[in-house]
Design a protein around this motif. Structure first.
Motif, PDB file in Angstrom:
ATOM      1  N   ALA A 105      88.396  54.120  16.635  1.00  9.13           N
ATOM      2  CA  ALA A 105      87.614  53.983  17.869  1.00  9.13           C
ATOM      3  C   ALA A 105      86.180  54.464  17.713  1.00  9.13           C
ATOM      4  O   ALA A 105      85.915  55.508  17.113  1.00  9.13           O
ATOM      5  CB  ALA A 105      88.290  54.745  19.003  1.00  9.13           C
ATOM      6  N   ASP A 106      85.257  53.711  18.315  1.00  8.51           N
ATOM      7  CA  ASP A 106      83.862  54.127  18.423  1.00  8.51           C
ATOM      8  C   ASP A 106      83.641  54.973  19.677  1.00  8.51           C
ATOM      9  O   ASP A 106      82.758  55.835  19.704  1.00  8.51           O
ATOM     10  CB  ASP A 106      82.945  52.904  18.497  1.00  8.51           C
ATOM     11  CG  ASP A 106      83.095  52.003  17.293  1.00  8.51           C
ATOM     12  OD1 ASP A 106      82.679  52.410  16.196  1.00  8.51           O
ATOM     13  OD2 ASP A 106      83.643  50.892  17.453  1.00  8.51           O
ATOM     14  N   VAL A 107      84.438  54.703  20.703  1.00 10.70           N
ATOM     15  CA  VAL A 107      84.365  55.432  21.973  1.00 10.70           C
ATOM     16  C   VAL A 107      85.782  55.835  22.361  1.00 10.70           C
ATOM     17  O   VAL A 107      86.689  54.991  22.354  1.00 10.70           O
ATOM     18  CB  VAL A 107      83.745  54.571  23.089  1.00 10.70           C
ATOM     19  CG1 VAL A 107      83.719  55.332  24.411  1.00 10.70           C
ATOM     20  CG2 VAL A 107      82.344  54.101  22.709  1.00 10.70           C
ATOM     21  N   VAL A 108      85.973  57.108  22.699  1.00 20.25           N
ATOM     22  CA  VAL A 108      87.267  57.606  23.168  1.00 20.25           C
ATOM     23  C   VAL A 108      87.074  58.120  24.588  1.00 20.25           C
ATOM     24  O   VAL A 108      86.264  59.037  24.821  1.00 20.25           O
ATOM     25  CB  VAL A 108      87.808  58.727  22.263  1.00 20.25           C
ATOM     26  CG1 VAL A 108      89.126  59.275  22.819  1.00 20.25           C
ATOM     27  CG2 VAL A 108      87.992  58.227  20.832  1.00 20.25           C
ATOM     28  N   GLY A 117      80.022  59.786  14.317  1.00 22.45           N
ATOM     29  CA  GLY A 117      79.164  59.130  15.289  1.00 22.45           C
ATOM     30  C   GLY A 117      79.863  58.655  16.538  1.00 22.45           C
ATOM     31  O   GLY A 117      79.220  58.114  17.442  1.00 22.45           O
ATOM     32  N   ALA A 118      81.179  58.862  16.633  1.00 21.50           N
ATOM     33  CA  ALA A 118      81.925  58.389  17.801  1.00 21.50           C
ATOM     34  C   ALA A 118      81.551  59.200  19.043  1.00 21.50           C
ATOM     35  O   ALA A 118      81.051  60.328  18.962  1.00 21.50           O
ATOM     36  CB  ALA A 118      83.425  58.484  17.547  1.00 21.50           C
ATOM     37  N   LEU A 119      81.820  58.601  20.191  1.00 17.81           N
ATOM     38  CA  LEU A 119      81.502  59.197  21.492  1.00 17.81           C
ATOM     39  C   LEU A 119      82.790  59.566  22.204  1.00 17.81           C
ATOM     40  O   LEU A 119      83.682  58.729  22.375  1.00 17.81           O
ATOM     41  CB  LEU A 119      80.712  58.201  22.347  1.00 17.81           C
ATOM     42  CG  LEU A 119      80.486  58.568  23.822  1.00 17.81           C
ATOM     43  CD1 LEU A 119      79.591  59.791  23.957  1.00 17.81           C
ATOM     44  CD2 LEU A 119      79.902  57.372  24.585  1.00 17.81           C
ATOM     45  N   LEU A 120      82.900  60.826  22.638  1.00 19.18           N
ATOM     46  CA  LEU A 120      84.026  61.295  23.454  1.00 19.18           C
ATOM     47  C   LEU A 120      83.571  61.380  24.908  1.00 19.18           C
ATOM     48  O   LEU A 120      82.572  62.043  25.219  1.00 19.18           O
ATOM     49  CB  LEU A 120      84.494  62.672  22.991  1.00 19.18           C
ATOM     50  CG  LEU A 120      85.657  63.267  23.790  1.00 19.18           C
ATOM     51  CD1 LEU A 120      86.959  62.538  23.485  1.00 19.18           C
ATOM     52  CD2 LEU A 120      85.803  64.766  23.521  1.00 19.18           C
ATOM     53  N   VAL A 121      84.284  60.700  25.800  1.00 18.69           N
ATOM     54  CA  VAL A 121      83.969  60.702  27.228  1.00 18.69           C
ATOM     55  C   VAL A 121      85.150  61.326  27.970  1.00 18.69           C
ATOM     56  O   VAL A 121      86.290  60.870  27.818  1.00 18.69           O
ATOM     57  CB  VAL A 121      83.719  59.271  27.749  1.00 18.69           C
ATOM     58  CG1 VAL A 121      83.450  59.284  29.253  1.00 18.69           C
ATOM     59  CG2 VAL A 121      82.560  58.630  26.997  1.00 18.69           C
ATOM     60  N   ASN A 122      84.900  62.351  28.772  1.00 24.40           N
ATOM     61  CA  ASN A 122      85.973  63.016  29.511  1.00 24.40           C
ATOM     62  C   ASN A 122      85.751  62.882  31.007  1.00 24.40           C
ATOM     63  O   ASN A 122      84.847  63.504  31.577  1.00 24.40           O
ATOM     64  CB  ASN A 122      86.070  64.490  29.130  1.00 24.40           C
ATOM     65  CG  ASN A 122      87.328  65.150  29.696  1.00 24.40           C
ATOM     66  OD1 ASN A 122      88.180  64.492  30.290  1.00 24.40           O
ATOM     67  ND2 ASN A 122      87.448  66.453  29.511  1.00 24.40           N
ATOM     68  N   VAL A 123      86.577  62.053  31.659  1.00 23.85           N
ATOM     69  CA  VAL A 123      86.587  61.963  33.123  1.00 23.85           C
ATOM     70  C   VAL A 123      87.951  62.421  33.641  1.00 23.85           C
ATOM     71  O   VAL A 123      88.341  62.078  34.757  1.00 23.85           O
ATOM     72  CB  VAL A 123      86.274  60.537  33.619  1.00 23.85           C
ATOM     73  CG1 VAL A 123      84.831  60.174  33.324  1.00 23.85           C
ATOM     74  CG2 VAL A 123      87.236  59.506  33.011  1.00 23.85           C
TER      75      VAL A 123
END
Length: 315
Positions: free
Chosen positions: A195-198, A223-229
């Motif tokens: 994954a590039d974005v998690v 370089g991956a992006l971790l997004v926490n909502v």
């Protein structure tokens, strides 16, 4: 027949909600120090929105006839600590259907803003700097959604027009969803490097607390992006700090641990970290949807019909 002496506690004034059944007496309480009436008469408690667990749980021990605890959040972790004070048979209901659109919007906002470098551009505007160059796109990227419930599905709906190369879905257990297969949490170690974005949208439970820890983050590609909502506790903050401070990962966080994030905390100024103050559900979409949910639940209770969104029943 329900009794006219039965109270319902609401965080909104009853006169602002259309369609409430007349079977109950309505009390307005949004976490103030003084209770609006004797809690012993309350049968249906709608918890205040975005208040601390200490505030939310304070009346529960004084509600012996309570039948329903209705949260206005998708998560229920903030009320679990008070369930031991309740008699058997009390229904705990969440706000499924209220926050999906708003939280999914914010998740997409955080992804796009982070990939396209918007925080840096805003800082550049403040300094009258023209920060041109090439930035990452969402198109052709692989996105991993961890926590594929109603919010996770709403996030995928909003990702669909952006021409992602692939969307990978993960939930507690494997199943088939309308958009495709859903993997089990146990499959995460093999999925994270793809994954590039998690995006984290999972509830906070004993199984997910600290889920995004050192091992999880180490498996994410450079370089991956971790997004926490989801909830701040799903991420191990110290492990995340090491990864972003090294420059290997990026993060966009609507929730943090601790929360609110105190002044002086290193996350505030960590490189490649975008922080929003837990506003995933706090939009113009919240109040009308929350009020409609409350009306539906109370109408069902008054008619002796099953409640929606029952997460558990005490006992």
């Amino acid at each position: 027949m329900t009794s006219k002496t039965e109270d319902v506690w609401l965080p909104f004034p009853a006169e602002e909600i259309e369609g409430l059944p007349d079977a109950y007496r309505y009390r307005h309480w949004d976490g103030e120090e003084e209770f609006p009436a004797d809690p012993a008469a309350c049968v249906f408690y709608v918890t205040p929105y975005m208040k601390s667990p200490e505030v939310t749980l304070r009346p529960l021990a004084h509600m012996p006839d309570l039948r329903v605890v209705q949260t206005l959040t998708a998560g229920i972790d903030h009320v679990l600590g008070g369930l031991d004070d309740l008699r058997p048979g009390v229904h705990l209901c969440n706000a499924r259907g209220v926050h999906e659109a708003s939280t999914a919007e914010l998740a997409l906002t955080l992804v796009l803003a982070s990939l396209r470098g918007i925080p840096g551009m805003v800082r550049g505007q403040d300094r009258e700097e023209w920060r041109s160059g090439f930035y990452d796109a969402l198109a052709d990227r692989t996105v991993l959604v961890v926590g594929y419930g109603s919010i996770g599905a709403a996030i995928e709906d909003r990702l669909a027009p952006f021409e992602c190369a692939r969307i990978i879905r993960v939930a507690r257990s494997a199943r088939t969803a309308p958009h495709g297969p859903v993997h089990a949490l146990a499959d995460l170690p093999g999925l994270l490097p793809q994954a590039d974005v998690v995006i984290l949208s999972t509830p906070l439970t004993e199984d997910t607390r600290g889920l995004a820890g050192a091992g999880f983050l180490a498996r994410m590609r450079d370089g991956a992006l971790l997004v926490n909502v989801a909830r701040g506790g799903v991420v191990d903050t110290n492990s995340l700090l090491k990864e972003v401070e090294s420059g290997r990962l990026r993060a966009a966080l609507d929730v943090t641990d601790p929360e609110p994030l105190p002044q002086g905390h290193p996350l505030w100024h960590a490189p490649n970290v975008l922080i929003t103050p837990h506003v995933g559900g706090s939009s113009s979409a919240f109040e009308p949807r929350a009020k409609r949910l409350v009306v539906r639940q109370l109408t069902a209770l008054a008619a002796g019909e099953p409640l929606a969104n029952t997460v558990l029943t005490t006992g």
